[in-house]
Design a protein around this motif. Structure first.
Motif, PDB file in Angstrom:
ATOM      1  N   SER A  24       0.929  -1.190  -0.108  1.00  0.00           N
ATOM      2  CA  SER A  24      -0.048  -0.073   0.035  1.00  0.00           C
ATOM      3  C   SER A  24       0.812   1.314  -0.118  1.00  0.00           C
ATOM      4  O   SER A  24       0.449   2.271   0.408  1.00  0.00           O
ATOM      5  N   GLU A  25       1.952   0.958  -0.525  1.00  0.00           N
ATOM      6  CA  GLU A  25       2.944   2.438  -0.696  1.00  0.00           C
ATOM      7  C   GLU A  25       2.375   3.435  -1.421  1.00  0.00           C
ATOM      8  O   GLU A  25       1.756   3.155  -2.571  1.00  0.00           O
ATOM      9  N   ARG A  26       2.397   4.687  -0.927  1.00  0.00           N
ATOM     10  CA  ARG A  26       1.497   5.551  -1.573  1.00  0.00           C
ATOM     11  C   ARG A  26       2.586   6.243  -2.758  1.00  0.00           C
ATOM     12  O   ARG A  26       1.888   6.921  -3.519  1.00  0.00           O
ATOM     13  N   TRP A  27       3.770   6.308  -2.538  1.00  0.00           N
ATOM     14  CA  TRP A  27       4.435   6.869  -3.533  1.00  0.00           C
ATOM     15  C   TRP A  27       5.576   6.040  -4.010  1.00  0.00           C
ATOM     16  O   TRP A  27       6.918   6.384  -3.723  1.00  0.00           O
ATOM     17  N   PRO A  28       5.349   4.917  -4.510  1.00  0.00           N
ATOM     18  CA  PRO A  28       6.291   3.756  -4.998  1.00  0.00           C
ATOM     19  C   PRO A  28       7.376   4.481  -5.883  1.00  0.00           C
ATOM     20  O   PRO A  28       8.622   3.930  -5.782  1.00  0.00           O
ATOM     21  N   GLU A  29       6.887   5.291  -6.757  1.00  0.00           N
ATOM     22  CA  GLU A  29       7.918   5.923  -7.620  1.00  0.00           C
ATOM     23  C   GLU A  29       9.005   6.767  -7.079  1.00  0.00           C
ATOM     24  O   GLU A  29       9.994   6.952  -7.675  1.00  0.00           O
ATOM     25  N   GLU A  30       8.812   7.028  -5.665  1.00  0.00           N
ATOM     26  CA  GLU A  30       9.678   7.888  -5.094  1.00  0.00           C
ATOM     27  C   GLU A  30      10.839   6.980  -4.406  1.00  0.00           C
ATOM     28  O   GLU A  30      11.793   7.533  -3.950  1.00  0.00           O
ATOM     29  N   LEU A  31      10.426   5.688  -4.228  1.00  0.00           N
ATOM     30  CA  LEU A  31      11.607   4.767  -3.696  1.00  0.00           C
ATOM     31  C   LEU A  31      12.476   4.460  -4.429  1.00  0.00           C
ATOM     32  O   LEU A  31      12.427   3.894  -5.670  1.00  0.00           O
ATOM     33  N   GLN A  32      13.733   4.364  -3.842  1.00  0.00           N
ATOM     34  CA  GLN A  32      15.128   3.836  -4.606  1.00  0.00           C
ATOM     35  C   GLN A  32      15.488   3.015  -3.538  1.00  0.00           C
ATOM     36  O   GLN A  32      16.491   3.295  -2.992  1.00  0.00           O
ATOM     37  N   LEU A  33      14.864   1.803  -3.393  1.00  0.00           N
ATOM     38  CA  LEU A  33      15.644   0.756  -2.511  1.00  0.00           C
ATOM     39  C   LEU A  33      16.747   0.108  -3.048  1.00  0.00           C
ATOM     40  O   LEU A  33      16.992   0.005  -4.220  1.00  0.00           O
ATOM     41  N   PRO A  34      17.731   0.007  -2.207  1.00  0.00           N
ATOM     42  CA  PRO A  34      18.924  -0.508  -2.652  1.00  0.00           C
ATOM     43  C   PRO A  34      18.856  -2.069  -3.281  1.00  0.00           C
ATOM     44  O   PRO A  34      18.003  -2.699  -2.692  1.00  0.00           O
ATOM     45  N   SER A  35      19.812  -2.614  -3.950  1.00  0.00           N
ATOM     46  CA  SER A  35      19.849  -3.923  -4.161  1.00  0.00           C
ATOM     47  C   SER A  35      20.941  -4.745  -3.010  1.00  0.00           C
ATOM     48  O   SER A  35      21.508  -3.819  -2.513  1.00  0.00           O
ATOM     49  N   ALA A  36      20.607  -5.851  -2.943  1.00  0.00           N
ATOM     50  CA  ALA A  36      21.019  -6.693  -1.841  1.00  0.00           C
ATOM     51  C   ALA A  36      22.598  -6.656  -1.733  1.00  0.00           C
ATOM     52  O   ALA A  36      23.162  -6.458  -3.010  1.00  0.00           O
ATOM     53  N   GLY A  37      23.287  -6.399  -0.542  1.00  0.00           N
ATOM     54  CA  GLY A  37      24.627  -6.294  -0.519  1.00  0.00           C
ATOM     55  C   GLY A  37      25.340  -4.875  -0.792  1.00  0.00           C
ATOM     56  O   GLY A  37      26.460  -4.642  -0.784  1.00  0.00           O
ATOM     57  N   ASP A  38      24.517  -3.863  -0.949  1.00  0.00           N
ATOM     58  CA  ASP A  38      24.749  -2.345  -1.164  1.00  0.00           C
ATOM     59  C   ASP A  38      25.257  -1.775   0.021  1.00  0.00           C
ATOM     60  O   ASP A  38      24.478  -1.220   1.120  1.00  0.00           O
ATOM     61  N   ALA A  39      26.715  -1.715   0.369  1.00  0.00           N
ATOM     62  CA  ALA A  39      27.109  -1.451   1.647  1.00  0.00           C
ATOM     63  C   ALA A  39      27.277   0.073   1.741  1.00  0.00           C
ATOM     64  O   ALA A  39      26.852   0.589   2.640  1.00  0.00           O
ATOM     65  N   GLY A  40      27.324   0.624   0.665  1.00  0.00           N
ATOM     66  CA  GLY A  40      27.095   2.085   0.756  1.00  0.00           C
ATOM     67  C   GLY A  40      25.793   2.659   1.449  1.00  0.00           C
ATOM     68  O   GLY A  40      25.618   3.653   1.806  1.00  0.00           O
ATOM     69  N   PHE A  41      24.806   1.899   0.901  1.00  0.00           N
ATOM     70  CA  PHE A  41      23.407   2.318   1.369  1.00  0.00           C
ATOM     71  C   PHE A  41      23.368   2.281   2.923  1.00  0.00           C
ATOM     72  O   PHE A  41      22.942   3.289   3.491  1.00  0.00           O
ATOM     73  N   ILE A  42      23.853   1.203   3.339  1.00  0.00           N
ATOM     74  CA  ILE A  42      23.935   1.004   4.745  1.00  0.00           C
ATOM     75  C   ILE A  42      24.683   1.762   5.436  1.00  0.00           C
ATOM     76  O   ILE A  42      24.317   2.731   6.498  1.00  0.00           O
ATOM     77  N   GLU A  43      25.854   2.201   4.839  1.00  0.00           N
ATOM     78  CA  GLU A  43      26.772   3.164   5.560  1.00  0.00           C
ATOM     79  C   GLU A  43      26.005   4.572   5.571  1.00  0.00           C
ATOM     80  O   GLU A  43      25.843   5.277   6.660  1.00  0.00           O
ATOM     81  N   ASP A  44      25.294   4.962   4.383  1.00  0.00           N
ATOM     82  CA  ASP A  44      24.808   6.217   4.331  1.00  0.00           C
ATOM     83  C   ASP A  44      23.571   6.548   5.209  1.00  0.00           C
ATOM     84  O   ASP A  44      23.168   7.281   5.965  1.00  0.00           O
ATOM     85  N   PHE A  45      23.102   5.150   5.476  1.00  0.00           N
ATOM     86  CA  PHE A  45      21.493   5.141   6.153  1.00  0.00           C
ATOM     87  C   PHE A  45      22.098   5.238   7.694  1.00  0.00           C
ATOM     88  O   PHE A  45      21.749   6.064   8.389  1.00  0.00           O
ATOM     89  N   LEU A  46      22.937   4.693   7.957  1.00  0.00           N
ATOM     90  CA  LEU A  46      23.315   4.552   9.497  1.00  0.00           C
ATOM     91  C   LEU A  46      24.014   6.050  10.003  1.00  0.00           C
ATOM     92  O   LEU A  46      23.626   6.425  11.078  1.00  0.00           O
ATOM     93  N   ALA A  47      24.688   6.625   8.942  1.00  0.00           N
ATOM     94  CA  ALA A  47      25.018   7.873   9.228  1.00  0.00           C
ATOM     95  C   ALA A  47      23.893   9.139   9.424  1.00  0.00           C
ATOM     96  O   ALA A  47      23.737  10.028  10.306  1.00  0.00           O
ATOM     97  N   MET A  48      23.104   8.641   8.378  1.00  0.00           N
ATOM     98  CA  MET A  48      21.782   9.539   8.374  1.00  0.00           C
ATOM     99  C   MET A  48      20.906   9.500   9.882  1.00  0.00           C
ATOM    100  O   MET A  48      20.484  10.457  10.264  1.00  0.00           O
ATOM    101  N   ALA A  49      20.971   8.041  10.249  1.00  0.00           N
ATOM    102  CA  ALA A  49      20.019   7.835  11.304  1.00  0.00           C
ATOM    103  C   ALA A  49      20.763   8.447  12.634  1.00  0.00           C
ATOM    104  O   ALA A  49      19.928   8.966  13.394  1.00  0.00           O
ATOM    105  N   LEU A  50      21.951   8.449  12.478  1.00  0.00           N
ATOM    106  CA  LEU A  50      22.724   9.020  13.867  1.00  0.00           C
ATOM    107  C   LEU A  50      22.518  10.479  13.885  1.00  0.00           C
ATOM    108  O   LEU A  50      22.099  11.189  15.013  1.00  0.00           O
ATOM    109  N   TRP A  51      22.300  11.066  12.837  1.00  0.00           N
ATOM    110  CA  TRP A  51      22.216  12.753  12.769  1.00  0.00           C
ATOM    111  C   TRP A  51      20.784  12.955  12.718  1.00  0.00           C
ATOM    112  O   TRP A  51      20.305  13.868  13.659  1.00  0.00           O
ATOM    113  N   LEU A  52      19.769  12.032  12.423  1.00  0.00           N
ATOM    114  CA  LEU A  52      18.434  12.224  12.650  1.00  0.00           C
ATOM    115  C   LEU A  52      18.058  12.091  13.884  1.00  0.00           C
ATOM    116  O   LEU A  52      17.395  12.814  14.751  1.00  0.00           O
ATOM    117  N   LYS A  53      18.635  11.345  14.703  1.00  0.00           N
ATOM    118  CA  LYS A  53      18.257  11.067  16.111  1.00  0.00           C
ATOM    119  C   LYS A  53      19.041  11.922  17.138  1.00  0.00           C
ATOM    120  O   LYS A  53      18.509  12.398  18.003  1.00  0.00           O
TER     121      LYS A  53
END
Ligand code: ATP
Length: 663
Positions: free
Chosen positions: A136-165
């Motif tokens: 039921s995602e309302r904006w599927p075209e806005e999602l850019q989900l990573p492919s499996a094993g994309d370490a860059g995504f994980i790194e950027d996500f964890l950095a962003m989460a640290l900042w957001l928190k």
């Protein structure tokens, strides 16, 4: 009214500015001052004053951002003459440790703390999968989900989460509606990141039940701040300190929205006096949301307390020459009242070998001049990977050293992997004498190879327990390493990894000559292994640099066996040499708040410092923190042809070509 006598400290004669802070009756006081201007010491004076005039030390809570800053405050209290048993009674803690203690249920088990990106990675993937599966995602075209094993995504996500928190932006600005791409844009993050963040937090907090499954770095502060924001009060927290008379914050420039929310509650819920000290130029945790704005009018705005401000002007740590350089870098006035001057020198090198030679020369000089008082000497690094060549040289010269902020390269996981393979190949685990190293080495083998331990009849038990059992039996009897490897690692890894391991072992067993280790790493396809295992780009680069340094050092040995024995002996030697009189080899960020007689900062070169991946203002603050740790002498080492841009900012632009090592 009875006269209040000022506490008379040992070792120092406080200035009028310090006495004004020590004796101030202000309820809320903030002091902004330069590094070395006695902020921590003056907080200690204020604590000692309150104690000698009747305050039980338990009623004083001093909070900082790091454990090192806690130690610096305890050391300052001892230095001014507060007896050790009294120092132990003051409540001194990092914000995160304080918050974790406040959240701990009286009879519940402690929440698991997970501090590595690698261990957090599976939870991020679980969150990604949830978003992917949401029909039921309302904006599927806005999602850019990573492919499996994309370490860059994980790194950027964890950095962003640290900042957001740290900034609590999503908590402060969200309304009850669903997350939208526009809202994500307002927060300054991507829509995908926001969706994954919310899913990740639901997983971490067990669907918002507020009994977290685990906590990552600084999550305790965030969890408490969020509860307070959502309407919980101090009254609902059983462990909340209700009778505080004094709250202090050292290194207040490290404060972010989450720690500020906790501080607000402390100020609102008690009648305490407050004193915070900080230095805007020491903000090096901007990535965690640290902001000097909290030293401004934030307290008045949020608690109604008027804030008084008092000055601490000159440096007491270092003399005029260093004060001038620090002032030049930070672009601010900088005076000194220290009774000594501080020598500042710039040495230049053409390559790493010369840089290490210069360091070794300085170390020997210091050793002779101080008759072995090595603890006053610190080599401060921007990156852990820079320690290998220095450590090798210190070991060769028999110089005792301790590391701070990182592991000795001999104990870094990728080096332990190599040592583990060499142990299996040479069937000589006995020569690793330290049980803790045996354990770490086995964990490194399992971690890098991605092995799952399988024991017949114990399928229901956790990997954690099975591995702990295996480690116990092998550390007790090193002869079992070979069978552990053959029966538990090799059969339980991916086929590609199995082949790499077998090829690497063959090289280790059969090859001879100076390039044996390089060939072993090639057989292991170490680049691919490192890429698969580590999340952060910097960590991957460091791992490869560590292994390159290892290969380089191995060239002096004729066989894998000889090199393996050498590494084991080096580790043992480092442990034996290490004592309270050791040189300190540290990460700059890890010694904030501390001081040393002589500080060396090597590798001031383009591409290394400033780190091109980090914000330049933060890099400048990092150098400022490093330089201002010195009392008697600061030695900077810069590349002759490719000096760091900071070298010019310090006023050395003309001289790097000409600068020579001192006689
Ligand atoms: N009145 C004084 N006379 C002489 N030395 C002093 C005096 N006050 C403080 N010092 C010394 O000056 C040094 C720097 O003090 P301190 O560590 O408190 O500074 P700081 O402002 O907290 O530094 P940083 O911001 O770098 O952590 C310490 O060695 C301390 O003992």
């Amino acid at each position: 009214m009875a006269t209040v006598h000022p506490y008379q400290p040992k070792h120092i004669t406080p200035t009028d500015e310090q006495i004004a802070v020590q004796m101030s009756a202000e309820r809320t006081l903030i002091i902004e001052a330069n590094a070395g201007a006695a902020k921590t010491t003056t907080l200690a004076l204020r604590m000692a004053q309150a104690w000698t005039t009747g305050m039980p030390p338990e009623r004083c809570l001093a909070l900082t951002y790091t454990d090192t800053a806690c130690q610096a405050l305890q050391a300052a209290l001892r230095k001014i003459g507060v007896p050790a048993p009294v120092v132990a009674r003051f409540r001194i803690a990092s914000f995160d440790a304080f918050c974790a203690a406040m959240l701990q249920e009286p009879y519940g088990p402690p929440v698991e703390q997970i501090d590595t990106q690698e261990a957090l990675r599976p939870y991020v993937w679980e969150a990604v999968q949830r978003i992917e599966a949401n029909e039921s995602e309302r904006w599927p075209e806005e999602l850019q989900l990573p492919s499996a094993g994309d370490a860059g995504f994980i790194e950027d996500f964890l950095a962003m989460a640290l900042w957001l928190k740290g900034t609590m932006k999503d908590d402060l600005e969200r309304d009850d509606g669903p997350a939208t791409p526009d809202y994500a844009g307002d927060l300054g993050i991507g829509y995908t990141q926001l969706k994954v963040f919310r899913a990740y937090e639901r997983i971490r907090r067990r669907e918002l039940a507020d009994e977290p499954l685990f906590r990552g770095p600084y999550d305790a502060t965030y969890d408490l701040a969020r509860r307070l924001l959502e309407g919980d009060t101090a009254a609902s927290l059983r462990r909340w300190p209700r009778n505080l008379q004094m709250v202090l914050v050292d290194e207040m420039h490290d404060m972010n929205a989450a720690s500020f929310r906790v501080l607000r509650e402390l100020l609102d819920s008690t009648q305490c006096q407050f004193c915070g000290v900080g230095d805007r130029d020491q903000v090096i945790y901007g990535a965690h949301g640290a902001d000097a704005v909290f030293m401004g009018d934030a307290i008045t705005v949020h608690t109604g307390r008027p804030v008084a401000r008092l000055p601490l002007t000159p440096s007491h740590r270092f003399g005029r020459k260093l004060a001038t350089k620090a002032g030049r870098l930070a672009d601010k006035p900088y005076g000194s009242l220290a009774a000594h001057d501080t020598a500042v020198q710039l040495l230049c090198y053409d390559d790493e070998a010369e840089c290490v030679d210069l360091i070794a020369h300085q170390v020997q000089h210091w050793r002779t001049a101080t008759r072995g008082k090595m603890a006053g000497l610190a080599v401060l690094l921007r990156h852990p990977g820079q320690s290998i060549a220095i450590e090798n040289r210190l070991l060769a010269d028999g110089v005792p050293y301790t590391v701070s902020g990182f592991e000795s390269y001999l104990l870094r996981p990728e080096v332990l992997l190599v040592r583990g393979l060499l142990a299996v190949a040479t069937d000589n685990f006995d020569s690793v004498t330290e049980p803790r190293t045996r354990e770490k080495l086995m964990r490194a083998l399992v971690f890098f190879c991605g092995a799952r331990i399988v024991v017949n009849g114990r399928e229901h038990e956790s990997q954690h327990d099975l591995l702990a059992d295996a480690i116990r039996s092998v550390t007790d009897n090193p002869l079992f390493l070979e069978s552990f490897f053959t029966n538990q690692i090799l059969p339980n890894v991916e086929p590609a990894m199995q082949q790499r391991l077998q090829r690497a072992l063959k090289v280790a067993k059969e090859a001879h000559g100076p390039d044996t280790l390089a060939r072993l790493l090639e057989a292991l396809q170490i680049d691919a292994v490192v890429r698969e295992v580590f999340v952060s780009r910097q960590r991957r680069a460091d791992a490869l640099a560590n292994l390159a340094g290892l290969s380089h050092a191995a060239q002096a040995f004729g066989s894998a066996r000889d090199y393996f024995l050498h590494l084991n002996a080096a580790e043992q030697r480092q442990r034996e040499l290490r004592s309270t009189a050791s040189l300190v080899l540290a990460h700059i960020g890890h010694v904030k708040g501390l001081e040393f007689e002589h500080v060396l900062i090597p590798y001031l070169e383009q591409g290394a410092f400033p780190d091109p991946q980090a914000p330049v203002a933060q890099e400048k603050n990092t150098l400022y923190v490093g330089m201002t740790r010195a009392r008697q002498q600061l030695t900077l080492l810069a590349h002759r042809q490719r000096p760091s841009a900071f070298v010019a900012q310090l006023g050395y632009a003309e001289s790097t070509q000409a600068a020579k090592a001192p006689a």
